[in-house]
Design a protein around this motif. Structure first.
Motif, PDB file in Angstrom:
ATOM      1  N   ARG A 146      22.709  48.980  28.490  1.00  0.00           N
ATOM      2  CA  ARG A 146      21.875  49.848  29.406  1.00  0.00           C
ATOM      3  C   ARG A 146      21.414  49.741  31.153  1.00  0.00           C
ATOM      4  O   ARG A 146      20.743  49.781  31.919  1.00  0.00           O
ATOM      5  N   LEU A 147      22.251  48.437  31.470  1.00  0.00           N
ATOM      6  CA  LEU A 147      22.961  48.110  32.157  1.00  0.00           C
ATOM      7  C   LEU A 147      23.928  49.354  33.767  1.00  0.00           C
ATOM      8  O   LEU A 147      24.817  50.331  33.120  1.00  0.00           O
ATOM      9  N   PRO A 148      23.132  50.177  34.973  1.00  0.00           N
ATOM     10  CA  PRO A 148      24.172  50.885  34.797  1.00  0.00           C
ATOM     11  C   PRO A 148      25.480  50.629  35.841  1.00  0.00           C
ATOM     12  O   PRO A 148      26.007  48.989  35.707  1.00  0.00           O
ATOM     13  N   GLN A 149      26.275  51.224  35.501  1.00  0.00           N
ATOM     14  CA  GLN A 149      28.233  51.093  36.034  1.00  0.00           C
ATOM     15  C   GLN A 149      28.495  50.110  34.280  1.00  0.00           C
ATOM     16  O   GLN A 149      29.896  49.981  35.254  1.00  0.00           O
ATOM     17  N   THR A 150      27.878  49.699  33.538  1.00  0.00           N
ATOM     18  CA  THR A 150      28.922  49.068  33.147  1.00  0.00           C
ATOM     19  C   THR A 150      29.539  48.614  32.166  1.00  0.00           C
ATOM     20  O   THR A 150      30.915  48.065  32.727  1.00  0.00           O
ATOM     21  N   VAL A 151      30.060  50.245  32.404  1.00  0.00           N
ATOM     22  CA  VAL A 151      31.788  51.062  31.313  1.00  0.00           C
ATOM     23  C   VAL A 151      32.645  50.685  32.940  1.00  0.00           C
ATOM     24  O   VAL A 151      33.792  49.883  32.279  1.00  0.00           O
ATOM     25  N   GLU A 152      32.197  51.672  33.292  1.00  0.00           N
ATOM     26  CA  GLU A 152      33.356  51.376  34.707  1.00  0.00           C
ATOM     27  C   GLU A 152      33.450  50.275  35.098  1.00  0.00           C
ATOM     28  O   GLU A 152      34.880  49.404  35.901  1.00  0.00           O
ATOM     29  N   LYS A 153      32.461  48.639  35.142  1.00  0.00           N
ATOM     30  CA  LYS A 153      32.661  47.004  35.609  1.00  0.00           C
ATOM     31  C   LYS A 153      33.911  47.014  34.845  1.00  0.00           C
ATOM     32  O   LYS A 153      34.916  45.835  35.107  1.00  0.00           O
ATOM     33  N   LEU A 154      33.353  47.832  33.182  1.00  0.00           N
ATOM     34  CA  LEU A 154      34.313  45.918  32.240  1.00  0.00           C
ATOM     35  C   LEU A 154      35.579  46.758  31.839  1.00  0.00           C
ATOM     36  O   LEU A 154      36.354  45.976  32.330  1.00  0.00           O
ATOM     37  N   ASP A 155      35.565  47.956  32.601  1.00  0.00           N
ATOM     38  CA  ASP A 155      37.139  48.749  32.243  1.00  0.00           C
ATOM     39  C   ASP A 155      37.801  48.283  33.912  1.00  0.00           C
ATOM     40  O   ASP A 155      39.034  47.678  33.690  1.00  0.00           O
ATOM     41  N   ARG A 156      37.043  48.345  34.903  1.00  0.00           N
ATOM     42  CA  ARG A 156      38.064  47.592  35.972  1.00  0.00           C
ATOM     43  C   ARG A 156      38.674  45.629  35.656  1.00  0.00           C
ATOM     44  O   ARG A 156      38.922  45.852  36.472  1.00  0.00           O
ATOM     45  N   GLN A 157      37.531  45.318  34.920  1.00  0.00           N
ATOM     46  CA  GLN A 157      37.428  43.965  34.789  1.00  0.00           C
ATOM     47  C   GLN A 157      39.160  43.535  34.038  1.00  0.00           C
ATOM     48  O   GLN A 157      39.498  42.910  34.531  1.00  0.00           O
ATOM     49  N   HIS A 158      38.670  44.489  32.684  1.00  0.00           N
ATOM     50  CA  HIS A 158      39.851  44.471  31.109  1.00  0.00           C
ATOM     51  C   HIS A 158      41.223  45.105  32.191  1.00  0.00           C
ATOM     52  O   HIS A 158      42.233  44.632  32.778  1.00  0.00           O
ATOM     53  N   ARG A 159      41.544  45.829  33.480  1.00  0.00           N
ATOM     54  CA  ARG A 159      42.599  46.284  34.327  1.00  0.00           C
ATOM     55  C   ARG A 159      43.029  44.817  35.489  1.00  0.00           C
ATOM     56  O   ARG A 159      44.707  45.042  35.231  1.00  0.00           O
ATOM     57  N   ALA A 160      41.623  44.003  35.871  1.00  0.00           N
ATOM     58  CA  ALA A 160      42.401  43.850  36.226  1.00  0.00           C
ATOM     59  C   ALA A 160      43.123  41.917  35.782  1.00  0.00           C
ATOM     60  O   ALA A 160      44.440  41.659  35.656  1.00  0.00           O
ATOM     61  N   ILE A 161      42.239  41.722  34.391  1.00  0.00           N
ATOM     62  CA  ILE A 161      43.325  40.898  33.517  1.00  0.00           C
ATOM     63  C   ILE A 161      44.616  41.230  33.373  1.00  0.00           C
ATOM     64  O   ILE A 161      45.324  40.453  33.116  1.00  0.00           O
ATOM     65  N   VAL A 162      44.628  42.574  32.832  1.00  0.00           N
ATOM     66  CA  VAL A 162      45.908  42.568  32.332  1.00  0.00           C
ATOM     67  C   VAL A 162      47.179  43.028  33.600  1.00  0.00           C
ATOM     68  O   VAL A 162      48.589  42.019  33.428  1.00  0.00           O
ATOM     69  N   ALA A 219      51.900  40.724  35.861  1.00  0.00           N
ATOM     70  CA  ALA A 219      52.617  40.473  36.735  1.00  0.00           C
ATOM     71  C   ALA A 219      52.860  38.720  36.525  1.00  0.00           C
ATOM     72  O   ALA A 219      53.929  38.266  37.785  1.00  0.00           O
ATOM     73  N   GLY A 220      52.511  38.502  36.207  1.00  0.00           N
ATOM     74  CA  GLY A 220      53.114  36.456  35.272  1.00  0.00           C
ATOM     75  C   GLY A 220      51.924  35.873  36.565  1.00  0.00           C
ATOM     76  O   GLY A 220      52.786  34.843  36.329  1.00  0.00           O
ATOM     77  N   GLU A 221      50.841  36.201  36.688  1.00  0.00           N
ATOM     78  CA  GLU A 221      50.740  35.502  37.647  1.00  0.00           C
ATOM     79  C   GLU A 221      49.026  34.801  36.975  1.00  0.00           C
ATOM     80  O   GLU A 221      47.932  35.335  36.771  1.00  0.00           O
ATOM     81  N   ALA A 222      49.308  33.423  35.791  1.00  0.00           N
ATOM     82  CA  ALA A 222      49.041  33.110  35.254  1.00  0.00           C
ATOM     83  C   ALA A 222      47.271  32.312  35.296  1.00  0.00           C
ATOM     84  O   ALA A 222      46.520  32.687  34.796  1.00  0.00           O
ATOM     85  N   ASP A 223      47.214  32.473  37.353  1.00  0.00           N
ATOM     86  CA  ASP A 223      45.659  31.434  37.063  1.00  0.00           C
ATOM     87  C   ASP A 223      44.909  32.499  37.917  1.00  0.00           C
ATOM     88  O   ASP A 223      44.440  32.320  37.165  1.00  0.00           O
ATOM     89  N   LYS A 224      45.574  33.554  38.031  1.00  0.00           N
ATOM     90  CA  LYS A 224      45.478  35.271  38.208  1.00  0.00           C
ATOM     91  C   LYS A 224      44.292  35.483  36.664  1.00  0.00           C
ATOM     92  O   LYS A 224      42.725  35.714  36.683  1.00  0.00           O
ATOM     93  N   ALA A 225      45.186  35.571  35.911  1.00  0.00           N
ATOM     94  CA  ALA A 225      44.828  36.029  34.728  1.00  0.00           C
ATOM     95  C   ALA A 225      43.968  34.859  34.201  1.00  0.00           C
ATOM     96  O   ALA A 225      42.242  35.853  33.718  1.00  0.00           O
ATOM     97  N   ARG A 226      43.317  33.916  33.940  1.00  0.00           N
ATOM     98  CA  ARG A 226      42.358  32.767  33.285  1.00  0.00           C
ATOM     99  C   ARG A 226      41.763  33.785  34.434  1.00  0.00           C
ATOM    100  O   ARG A 226      40.139  33.393  33.755  1.00  0.00           O
ATOM    101  N   MET A 227      41.138  33.439  35.681  1.00  0.00           N
ATOM    102  CA  MET A 227      40.325  33.645  36.547  1.00  0.00           C
ATOM    103  C   MET A 227      39.929  35.021  36.356  1.00  0.00           C
ATOM    104  O   MET A 227      38.252  35.200  36.353  1.00  0.00           O
ATOM    105  N   ALA A 228      40.447  35.969  35.673  1.00  0.00           N
ATOM    106  CA  ALA A 228      40.844  36.842  36.350  1.00  0.00           C
ATOM    107  C   ALA A 228      39.229  37.310  34.686  1.00  0.00           C
ATOM    108  O   ALA A 228      38.660  37.823  34.224  1.00  0.00           O
ATOM    109  N   VAL A 229      40.088  36.679  33.298  1.00  0.00           N
ATOM    110  CA  VAL A 229      39.107  36.748  32.101  1.00  0.00           C
ATOM    111  C   VAL A 229      37.440  35.987  32.442  1.00  0.00           C
ATOM    112  O   VAL A 229      36.473  36.059  31.971  1.00  0.00           O
TER     113      VAL A 229
END
Length: 186
Positions: A117-133, A138-148
């Protein structure tokens, strides 16, 4: 039966609560903040090339066509997070996440019904999932934890906002109806 089956069976009654109790997502979120962030941290440290390929495939599935059906999207989202847990190569964490899979899927579906129901949610979730992966690959453990952690905070903030708006609307309607009742008295 294996530990995952026993754990899943123990949690099965909670699935109905997720659908019936609006605030139950908060309990699931508290657990996910610990499990999902640790899973991503360890996945960034331990993922094999095969794990990385599965993560990319899971990312593409969750990104896919951007389905507006929360049930379809929830299945892909839960599978995405499960792929991260598998890549962590922590047997206990993986089993706990496997036991939680159905509860997560139900909770995610209920959350997405609201978040869409919120605007641009799908796009934001997609960007977040991509940042996690990206951090895991890249093997950046702290960055992966922070992205999640950032991803879960976004979901939590969105759900809190929606809850507040629903409560505000309910109060306004109640106040309006009370006023009409008072005016109708002789």
């Amino acid at each position: 039966p294996g530990a995952g089956f026993i754990f899943e069976r123990a949690l099965r009654p909670l699935g109905g609560l997720v659908r019936l109790e609006n605030g139950f997502w908060r309990d699931v979120m508290e657990l996910r903040k610990t499990l999902d962030t640790d899973a991503a941290f360890f996945a960034a440290q331990r993922a094999t090339e095969a794990d990385k390929a599965r993560l990319v495939a899971a990312l593409e599935a969750v990104s896919g066509e951007g389905s507006s059906d929360p049930a379809v999207q929830a299945q892909a989202d839960a599978a995405f997070h499960m792929a991260i847990a598998e890549a962590s190569h922590n047997a206990v964490l993986r089993q706990v996440m496997a036991g939680l899979f159905e509860l997560m899927r139900i909770s995610i579906a209920e959350s997405l019904k609201q978040l869409f129901r919120l605007p641009q949610t799908v796009e934001k979730l997609d960007r977040q999932h991509r940042a996690i992966v990206a951090a895991i690959l890249a093997g950046e453990a702290d960055k992966a934890r922070m992205a999640v952690a950032d991803h879960l905070a976004f979901v939590e903030d969105g759900l809190r906002h929606i809850e507040e708006e629903v409560a505000r609307s309910r109060r306004a309607t109640l106040a309006h109806n009370t006023l009409l009742l008072e005016e109708a008295k002789p």
